[in-house]
Motif scaffolding. Structure first.
Motif, PDB file in Angstrom:
ATOM      1  N   LYS A  48       0.805  -1.212   0.000  1.00  0.00           N
ATOM      2  CA  LYS A  48       0.000   0.000   0.000  1.00  0.00           C
ATOM      3  C   LYS A  48       0.841   1.265   0.000  1.00  0.00           C
ATOM      4  O   LYS A  48       0.296   2.352   0.081  1.00  0.00           O
ATOM      5  CB  LYS A  48      -0.934  -0.005   1.217  1.00  0.00           C
ATOM      6  N   LEU A  49       2.150   1.131  -0.039  1.00  0.00           N
ATOM      7  CA  LEU A  49       2.998   2.307  -0.027  1.00  0.00           C
ATOM      8  C   LEU A  49       2.847   3.079  -1.328  1.00  0.00           C
ATOM      9  O   LEU A  49       2.864   2.505  -2.411  1.00  0.00           O
ATOM     10  CB  LEU A  49       4.465   1.904   0.162  1.00  0.00           C
ATOM     11  N   ARG A  50       2.679   4.386  -1.201  1.00  0.00           N
ATOM     12  CA  ARG A  50       2.580   5.240  -2.379  1.00  0.00           C
ATOM     13  C   ARG A  50       3.959   5.789  -2.692  1.00  0.00           C
ATOM     14  O   ARG A  50       4.643   6.305  -1.814  1.00  0.00           O
ATOM     15  CB  ARG A  50       1.589   6.380  -2.102  1.00  0.00           C
ATOM     16  N   ARG A  51       4.365   5.665  -3.913  1.00  0.00           N
ATOM     17  CA  ARG A  51       5.682   6.159  -4.305  1.00  0.00           C
ATOM     18  C   ARG A  51       5.734   7.676  -4.149  1.00  0.00           C
ATOM     19  O   ARG A  51       4.727   8.348  -4.320  1.00  0.00           O
ATOM     20  CB  ARG A  51       5.975   5.766  -5.749  1.00  0.00           C
ATOM     21  N   PRO A  52       6.922   8.223  -3.822  1.00  0.00           N
ATOM     22  CA  PRO A  52       7.036   9.680  -3.652  1.00  0.00           C
ATOM     23  C   PRO A  52       6.556  10.471  -4.862  1.00  0.00           C
ATOM     24  O   PRO A  52       5.920  11.504  -4.718  1.00  0.00           O
ATOM     25  CB  PRO A  52       8.540   9.875  -3.413  1.00  0.00           C
ATOM     26  N   ILE A  53       6.854   9.970  -6.079  1.00  0.00           N
ATOM     27  CA  ILE A  53       6.429  10.704  -7.272  1.00  0.00           C
ATOM     28  C   ILE A  53       4.910  10.712  -7.388  1.00  0.00           C
ATOM     29  O   ILE A  53       4.310  11.682  -7.851  1.00  0.00           O
ATOM     30  CB  ILE A  53       7.082  10.094  -8.542  1.00  0.00           C
ATOM     31  N   ALA A  54       4.261   9.613  -6.935  1.00  0.00           N
ATOM     32  CA  ALA A  54       2.801   9.553  -6.962  1.00  0.00           C
ATOM     33  C   ALA A  54       2.220  10.524  -5.940  1.00  0.00           C
ATOM     34  O   ALA A  54       1.210  11.194  -6.200  1.00  0.00           O
ATOM     35  CB  ALA A  54       2.315   8.129  -6.688  1.00  0.00           C
ATOM     36  N   SER A  55       2.856  10.597  -4.762  1.00  0.00           N
ATOM     37  CA  SER A  55       2.419  11.566  -3.756  1.00  0.00           C
ATOM     38  C   SER A  55       2.560  12.987  -4.265  1.00  0.00           C
ATOM     39  O   SER A  55       1.670  13.823  -4.079  1.00  0.00           O
ATOM     40  CB  SER A  55       3.236  11.406  -2.462  1.00  0.00           C
ATOM     41  N   LEU A  56       3.681  13.271  -4.912  1.00  0.00           N
ATOM     42  CA  LEU A  56       3.912  14.605  -5.445  1.00  0.00           C
ATOM     43  C   LEU A  56       2.859  14.963  -6.486  1.00  0.00           C
ATOM     44  O   LEU A  56       2.314  16.078  -6.474  1.00  0.00           O
ATOM     45  CB  LEU A  56       5.310  14.682  -6.059  1.00  0.00           C
ATOM     46  N   ALA A  57       2.548  14.037  -7.369  1.00  0.00           N
ATOM     47  CA  ALA A  57       1.539  14.289  -8.398  1.00  0.00           C
ATOM     48  C   ALA A  57       0.154  14.501  -7.766  1.00  0.00           C
ATOM     49  O   ALA A  57      -0.578  15.423  -8.142  1.00  0.00           O
ATOM     50  CB  ALA A  57       1.497  13.125  -9.382  1.00  0.00           C
ATOM     51  N   LEU A  58      -0.181  13.650  -6.791  1.00  0.00           N
ATOM     52  CA  LEU A  58      -1.485  13.758  -6.126  1.00  0.00           C
ATOM     53  C   LEU A  58      -1.656  15.109  -5.458  1.00  0.00           C
ATOM     54  O   LEU A  58      -2.655  15.808  -5.663  1.00  0.00           O
ATOM     55  CB  LEU A  58      -1.622  12.640  -5.093  1.00  0.00           C
ATOM     56  N   TRP A  59      -0.667  15.512  -4.662  1.00  0.00           N
ATOM     57  CA  TRP A  59      -0.808  16.749  -3.894  1.00  0.00           C
ATOM     58  C   TRP A  59      -0.622  17.983  -4.756  1.00  0.00           C
ATOM     59  O   TRP A  59      -1.117  19.057  -4.392  1.00  0.00           O
ATOM     60  CB  TRP A  59       0.147  16.740  -2.701  1.00  0.00           C
ATOM     61  N   THR A  60       0.049  17.846  -5.883  1.00  0.00           N
ATOM     62  CA  THR A  60       0.096  18.958  -6.824  1.00  0.00           C
ATOM     63  C   THR A  60      -1.297  19.250  -7.354  1.00  0.00           C
ATOM     64  O   THR A  60      -1.735  20.406  -7.393  1.00  0.00           O
ATOM     65  CB  THR A  60       1.049  18.648  -7.997  1.00  0.00           C
ATOM     66  N   VAL A  61      -2.018  18.200  -7.736  1.00  0.00           N
ATOM     67  CA  VAL A  61      -3.386  18.367  -8.237  1.00  0.00           C
ATOM     68  C   VAL A  61      -4.288  18.942  -7.148  1.00  0.00           C
ATOM     69  O   VAL A  61      -5.025  19.912  -7.372  1.00  0.00           O
ATOM     70  CB  VAL A  61      -3.944  17.023  -8.741  1.00  0.00           C
ATOM     71  N   VAL A  62      -4.228  18.366  -5.940  1.00  0.00           N
ATOM     72  CA  VAL A  62      -5.086  18.812  -4.844  1.00  0.00           C
ATOM     73  C   VAL A  62      -4.808  20.266  -4.482  1.00  0.00           C
ATOM     74  O   VAL A  62      -5.731  21.083  -4.341  1.00  0.00           O
ATOM     75  CB  VAL A  62      -4.910  17.903  -3.605  1.00  0.00           C
ATOM     76  N   CYS A  63      -3.523  20.611  -4.317  1.00  0.00           N
ATOM     77  CA  CYS A  63      -3.181  21.963  -3.881  1.00  0.00           C
ATOM     78  C   CYS A  63      -3.476  23.008  -4.954  1.00  0.00           C
ATOM     79  O   CYS A  63      -3.934  24.113  -4.640  1.00  0.00           O
ATOM     80  CB  CYS A  63      -1.709  22.028  -3.478  1.00  0.00           C
ATOM     81  N   VAL A  64      -3.219  22.679  -6.216  1.00  0.00           N
ATOM     82  CA  VAL A  64      -3.472  23.646  -7.293  1.00  0.00           C
ATOM     83  C   VAL A  64      -4.966  23.933  -7.407  1.00  0.00           C
ATOM     84  O   VAL A  64      -5.383  25.099  -7.510  1.00  0.00           O
ATOM     85  CB  VAL A  64      -2.906  23.124  -8.629  1.00  0.00           C
ATOM     86  N   ILE A  65      -5.786  22.879  -7.381  1.00  0.00           N
ATOM     87  CA  ILE A  65      -7.242  23.087  -7.471  1.00  0.00           C
ATOM     88  C   ILE A  65      -7.746  23.835  -6.244  1.00  0.00           C
ATOM     89  O   ILE A  65      -8.554  24.770  -6.359  1.00  0.00           O
ATOM     90  CB  ILE A  65      -7.975  21.741  -7.621  1.00  0.00           C
ATOM     91  N   SER A  66      -7.270  23.445  -5.063  1.00  0.00           N
ATOM     92  CA  SER A  66      -7.734  24.080  -3.825  1.00  0.00           C
ATOM     93  C   SER A  66      -7.327  25.548  -3.752  1.00  0.00           C
ATOM     94  O   SER A  66      -8.042  26.375  -3.182  1.00  0.00           O
ATOM     95  CB  SER A  66      -7.171  23.329  -2.609  1.00  0.00           C
TER      96      SER A  66
ATOM     97  N   GLN B 141       4.146  10.938   2.888  1.00  0.00           N
ATOM     98  CA  GLN B 141       5.122   9.851   2.860  1.00  0.00           C
ATOM     99  C   GLN B 141       5.578   9.418   4.252  1.00  0.00           C
ATOM    100  O   GLN B 141       5.727   8.223   4.517  1.00  0.00           O
ATOM    101  CB  GLN B 141       6.344  10.276   2.043  1.00  0.00           C
ATOM    102  N   TRP B 142       5.786  10.371   5.135  1.00  0.00           N
ATOM    103  CA  TRP B 142       6.394  10.062   6.433  1.00  0.00           C
ATOM    104  C   TRP B 142       5.615   9.044   7.263  1.00  0.00           C
ATOM    105  O   TRP B 142       6.197   8.082   7.779  1.00  0.00           O
ATOM    106  CB  TRP B 142       6.605  11.358   7.225  1.00  0.00           C
ATOM    107  N   PRO B 143       4.270   9.175   7.419  1.00  0.00           N
ATOM    108  CA  PRO B 143       3.581   8.256   8.322  1.00  0.00           C
ATOM    109  C   PRO B 143       2.932   7.051   7.631  1.00  0.00           C
ATOM    110  O   PRO B 143       2.043   6.426   8.205  1.00  0.00           O
ATOM    111  CB  PRO B 143       2.497   9.150   8.929  1.00  0.00           C
ATOM    112  N   LEU B 144       3.352   6.687   6.422  1.00  0.00           N
ATOM    113  CA  LEU B 144       2.656   5.636   5.683  1.00  0.00           C
ATOM    114  C   LEU B 144       2.613   4.304   6.432  1.00  0.00           C
ATOM    115  O   LEU B 144       1.626   3.574   6.361  1.00  0.00           O
ATOM    116  CB  LEU B 144       3.310   5.436   4.308  1.00  0.00           C
TER     117      LEU B 144
END
Length: 198
Positions: free
Chosen positions: A32-50, A86-89
């Motif tokens: 279930k670990l999310r790769r750092p690049i996937a986290s970066l892509a996810l939060w880029t989308v979330v933060c930009v829209i928000s 990433q830190w608390p996964l």
């Protein structure tokens, strides 16, 4: 006929990290670990829209010439969210179904509110005005600026725009986490189980 076992073979490897007989490869959390690049892509989308409503109003009022400062502020939040993701996964609380569901509901709600312009605008304007008020105490704005809106009537420099962006992000996150706390309480009442989903 039973198979013979080697009496000199070492016992099956176990550790505190995988106490239930799971190996590193078969542990539920490992897949279930999310790769750092996937986290970066996810939060880029979330933060930009928000951040879109706040960016729109900031650009149209007090930060018309400080797009770079606002973009830097958004980038800082993207980085912080990626690190926080990433830190608390592997921490037990992140493996809870209730926490996972609460996070999904919270951030999907935030995105939808940002897309629904009147609702997102109202929330962002309120938090934005609070942020401007806080930063103006520290860095007074140049009220001789002729542009901007009537209710602000000033212009900020790069540092001011950056600080307003960061403070507004913090204020919005406080509101969001308060909302998610209520959501988590409701989720725990409806779904008391906390096992990790398969």
């Amino acid at each position: 006929m039973q198979e013979s076992t080697n009496p000199f073979a070492p016992p099956p490897a176990t550790s505190e990290l995988f106490p239930s007989g799971h190996s590193a490869e078969s542990a539920p959390t490992a897949k279930k670990l999310r790769r750092p690049i996937a986290s970066l892509a996810l939060w880029t989308v979330v933060c930009v829209i928000s951040a879109a409503p706040s960016f729109y109003f900031g650009y149209g009022t007090i930060a018309q010439e400080q797009v770079a400062a606002m973009c830097l502020g958004i980038a800082i939040f993207i980085g912080l969210y990626t690190l926080a993701d990433q830190w608390p996964l592997l921490h037990p609380w992140r493996q809870s179904r209730n926490v996972a569901l609460t996070l999904k509901i919270g951030y999907i709600s935030r995105i939808l509110i940002s897309i629904v312009f009147p609702v997102g605008a109202a929330i962002d304007v309120i938090c934005g005005l609070m942020s401007v008020g806080i930063i103006e105490v520290i860095l007074p704005m140049d009220h001789s600026y002729s542009g901007g809106s009537d209710y602000l009537g000033g212009q900020v420099n790069f540092l001011g725009a950056l600080l307003i962006t960061l403070v507004q992000g913090v204020v919005l996150n406080i509101v969001l986490f308060g909302y998610m706390t209520v959501v988590l309480g409701i989720v725990m009442l409806v779904r008391p189980q906390t096992k990790t989903p398969e």
